[in-house]
Design a protein around this motif. Sequence first.
Motif, PDB file in Angstrom:
ATOM      1  N   TYR A  95      12.914   0.561  -8.565  1.00 23.93           N
ATOM      2  CA  TYR A  95      12.052   1.672  -8.190  1.00 23.93           C
ATOM      3  C   TYR A  95      12.103   2.682  -9.330  1.00 23.93           C
ATOM      4  O   TYR A  95      13.176   3.004  -9.832  1.00 23.93           O
ATOM      5  CB  TYR A  95      12.572   2.335  -6.911  1.00 23.93           C
ATOM      6  N   TYR A  96      10.909   3.185  -9.733  1.00 29.08           N
ATOM      7  CA  TYR A  96      10.904   4.159 -10.815  1.00 29.08           C
ATOM      8  C   TYR A  96       9.633   4.981 -10.760  1.00 29.08           C
ATOM      9  O   TYR A  96       8.572   4.413 -10.553  1.00 29.08           O
ATOM     10  CB  TYR A  96      11.003   3.461 -12.170  1.00 29.08           C
ATOM     11  N   PRO A  97       9.660   6.259 -10.989  1.00 30.07           N
ATOM     12  CA  PRO A  97      10.799   7.127 -11.227  1.00 30.07           C
ATOM     13  C   PRO A  97      11.568   7.471  -9.953  1.00 30.07           C
ATOM     14  O   PRO A  97      12.680   7.979 -10.011  1.00 30.07           O
ATOM     15  CB  PRO A  97      10.184   8.371 -11.863  1.00 30.07           C
ATOM     16  N   SER A  98      10.951   7.200  -8.780  1.00 30.61           N
ATOM     17  CA  SER A  98      11.652   7.363  -7.510  1.00 30.61           C
ATOM     18  C   SER A  98      11.110   6.300  -6.555  1.00 30.61           C
ATOM     19  O   SER A  98      10.108   5.642  -6.838  1.00 30.61           O
ATOM     20  CB  SER A  98      11.442   8.770  -6.932  1.00 30.61           C
ATOM     21  N   LYS A  99      11.769   6.149  -5.428  1.00 30.13           N
ATOM     22  CA  LYS A  99      11.414   5.090  -4.494  1.00 30.13           C
ATOM     23  C   LYS A  99       9.967   5.184  -4.010  1.00 30.13           C
ATOM     24  O   LYS A  99       9.306   4.165  -3.826  1.00 30.13           O
ATOM     25  CB  LYS A  99      12.384   5.083  -3.307  1.00 30.13           C
TER      26      LYS A  99
ATOM     27  N   THR B 224       2.904   1.815  -6.963  1.00 28.73           N
ATOM     28  CA  THR B 224       2.540   0.415  -6.743  1.00 28.73           C
ATOM     29  C   THR B 224       2.530  -0.023  -5.284  1.00 28.73           C
ATOM     30  O   THR B 224       1.960  -1.051  -4.961  1.00 28.73           O
ATOM     31  CB  THR B 224       3.506  -0.514  -7.489  1.00 28.73           C
ATOM     32  N   LYS B 225       3.220   0.712  -4.418  1.00 28.26           N
ATOM     33  CA  LYS B 225       3.412   0.324  -3.009  1.00 28.26           C
ATOM     34  C   LYS B 225       4.091  -1.047  -2.907  1.00 28.26           C
ATOM     35  O   LYS B 225       3.898  -1.795  -1.954  1.00 28.26           O
ATOM     36  CB  LYS B 225       2.111   0.348  -2.215  1.00 28.26           C
ATOM     37  N   VAL B 226       4.899  -1.366  -3.898  1.00 25.72           N
ATOM     38  CA  VAL B 226       5.634  -2.631  -3.917  1.00 25.72           C
ATOM     39  C   VAL B 226       7.113  -2.320  -3.759  1.00 25.72           C
ATOM     40  O   VAL B 226       7.652  -1.453  -4.447  1.00 25.72           O
ATOM     41  CB  VAL B 226       5.395  -3.398  -5.240  1.00 25.72           C
ATOM     42  N   GLY B 227       7.763  -3.019  -2.827  1.00 25.14           N
ATOM     43  CA  GLY B 227       9.193  -2.800  -2.628  1.00 25.14           C
ATOM     44  C   GLY B 227       9.720  -3.609  -1.462  1.00 25.14           C
ATOM     45  O   GLY B 227       9.035  -4.480  -0.920  1.00 25.14           O
ATOM     46  N   GLU B 228      10.924  -3.285  -1.097  1.00 26.37           N
ATOM     47  CA  GLU B 228      11.593  -3.987  -0.004  1.00 26.37           C
ATOM     48  C   GLU B 228      10.919  -3.638   1.328  1.00 26.37           C
ATOM     49  O   GLU B 228      10.352  -2.550   1.482  1.00 26.37           O
ATOM     50  CB  GLU B 228      13.076  -3.602   0.036  1.00 26.37           C
ATOM     51  N   ASP B 229      11.005  -4.551   2.304  1.00 22.32           N
ATOM     52  CA  ASP B 229      10.384  -4.339   3.616  1.00 22.32           C
ATOM     53  C   ASP B 229      10.823  -3.016   4.251  1.00 22.32           C
ATOM     54  O   ASP B 229      10.009  -2.287   4.793  1.00 22.32           O
ATOM     55  CB  ASP B 229      10.718  -5.498   4.568  1.00 22.32           C
ATOM     56  N   GLU B 230      12.110  -2.704   4.154  1.00 20.09           N
ATOM     57  CA  GLU B 230      12.622  -1.493   4.798  1.00 20.09           C
ATOM     58  C   GLU B 230      12.132  -0.200   4.141  1.00 20.09           C
ATOM     59  O   GLU B 230      12.287   0.885   4.692  1.00 20.09           O
ATOM     60  CB  GLU B 230      14.157  -1.504   4.867  1.00 20.09           C
ATOM     61  N   ASP B 231      11.508  -0.305   2.969  1.00 19.95           N
ATOM     62  CA  ASP B 231      11.029   0.882   2.261  1.00 19.95           C
ATOM     63  C   ASP B 231       9.525   1.112   2.410  1.00 19.95           C
ATOM     64  O   ASP B 231       8.996   2.102   1.895  1.00 19.95           O
ATOM     65  CB  ASP B 231      11.369   0.776   0.770  1.00 19.95           C
ATOM     66  N   GLN B 232       8.833   0.238   3.112  1.00 16.00           N
ATOM     67  CA  GLN B 232       7.369   0.303   3.186  1.00 16.00           C
ATOM     68  C   GLN B 232       6.843   1.639   3.699  1.00 16.00           C
ATOM     69  O   GLN B 232       5.787   2.097   3.268  1.00 16.00           O
ATOM     70  CB  GLN B 232       6.818  -0.856   4.024  1.00 16.00           C
ATOM     71  N   GLU B 233       7.560   2.285   4.596  1.00 16.50           N
ATOM     72  CA  GLU B 233       7.097   3.562   5.160  1.00 16.50           C
ATOM     73  C   GLU B 233       6.969   4.674   4.120  1.00 16.50           C
ATOM     74  O   GLU B 233       6.116   5.549   4.256  1.00 16.50           O
ATOM     75  CB  GLU B 233       8.046   4.033   6.261  1.00 16.50           C
ATOM     76  N   ILE B 234       7.822   4.660   3.099  1.00 14.11           N
ATOM     77  CA  ILE B 234       7.807   5.756   2.125  1.00 14.11           C
ATOM     78  C   ILE B 234       7.046   5.422   0.843  1.00 14.11           C
ATOM     79  O   ILE B 234       6.795   6.303   0.032  1.00 14.11           O
ATOM     80  CB  ILE B 234       9.240   6.217   1.766  1.00 14.11           C
ATOM     81  N   LEU B 235       6.665   4.164   0.672  1.00 10.19           N
ATOM     82  CA  LEU B 235       5.983   3.759  -0.550  1.00 10.19           C
ATOM     83  C   LEU B 235       4.540   4.277  -0.564  1.00 10.19           C
ATOM     84  O   LEU B 235       3.860   4.251   0.448  1.00 10.19           O
ATOM     85  CB  LEU B 235       5.979   2.235  -0.696  1.00 10.19           C
ATOM     86  N   LYS B 236       4.133   4.745  -1.728  1.00 12.31           N
ATOM     87  CA  LYS B 236       2.774   5.246  -1.903  1.00 12.31           C
ATOM     88  C   LYS B 236       2.007   4.313  -2.828  1.00 12.31           C
ATOM     89  O   LYS B 236       2.596   3.467  -3.489  1.00 12.31           O
ATOM     90  CB  LYS B 236       2.803   6.652  -2.491  1.00 12.31           C
ATOM     91  N   THR B 237       0.707   4.506  -2.875  1.00 11.86           N
ATOM     92  CA  THR B 237      -0.113   3.733  -3.797  1.00 11.86           C
ATOM     93  C   THR B 237      -1.133   4.650  -4.460  1.00 11.86           C
ATOM     94  O   THR B 237      -1.558   5.646  -3.870  1.00 11.86           O
ATOM     95  CB  THR B 237      -0.821   2.549  -3.094  1.00 11.86           C
ATOM     96  N   GLY B 238      -1.478   4.316  -5.691  1.00 11.35           N
ATOM     97  CA  GLY B 238      -2.462   5.097  -6.434  1.00 11.35           C
ATOM     98  C   GLY B 238      -1.832   6.056  -7.420  1.00 11.35           C
ATOM     99  O   GLY B 238      -0.620   6.075  -7.625  1.00 11.35           O
TER     100      GLY B 238
END
Length: 187
Positions: A18-22, A168-182
């Motif tokens: 994850y970069y620069p943050s989750k 990217t909205k790409v990550g582990e299943d447990e992180d999907q709620e906080i992931l953004k895209t765009g």
Amino acid sequence: MEFKCVEECSQCCIEREYYPSKEFGKIGVLILPEEKEKIEKISAINKVDIKILPRIGVSEERDSLPTKILAYQLMGVEKNGNTCPFLDTASETKSPHGGFPCKIYENRPLACRAYPLIESEPITLDQKCKFCKEHGNADKNLNSEMEALVKIKDSMNAELPTIWRFATKVGEDEDQEILKTGWILEG
């Protein structure tokens, strides 16, 4: 000490962070604009499905989306963003150090050529690299890696003042709620 890949390691081609943050999601391999078309052609020739997303963009104004893309990113093939699509995990072939071989080693992106060097002040070795963890440092045979990193740094000098990062909205299943895209404005 001379840098060399650790026996049977392909970690740098598998694990993404994850970069620069989750919230931004996991990043892919940095691809410069001038490398993008070449990587796309190589993937077509090798019949390898790839996904390239923007990574860093710039604009004149803070209230407009990027007008120029400074870097793209080659995403991993796994749902969680891991594993480079050009890493040959299917065949029985092994690289000279016993890890999985790169299908495009001679044509790999500058970011891959620069590894394990990472851009910071001063430039350092990536402590996630198994060799770097085990040995702490390397001060020999990193000239080609340094040249690749300098080319990347030079291409990141933008004349436009506003910097954007692509989530990217790409990550582990447990992180999907906080992931953004765009595009997200930096700073």
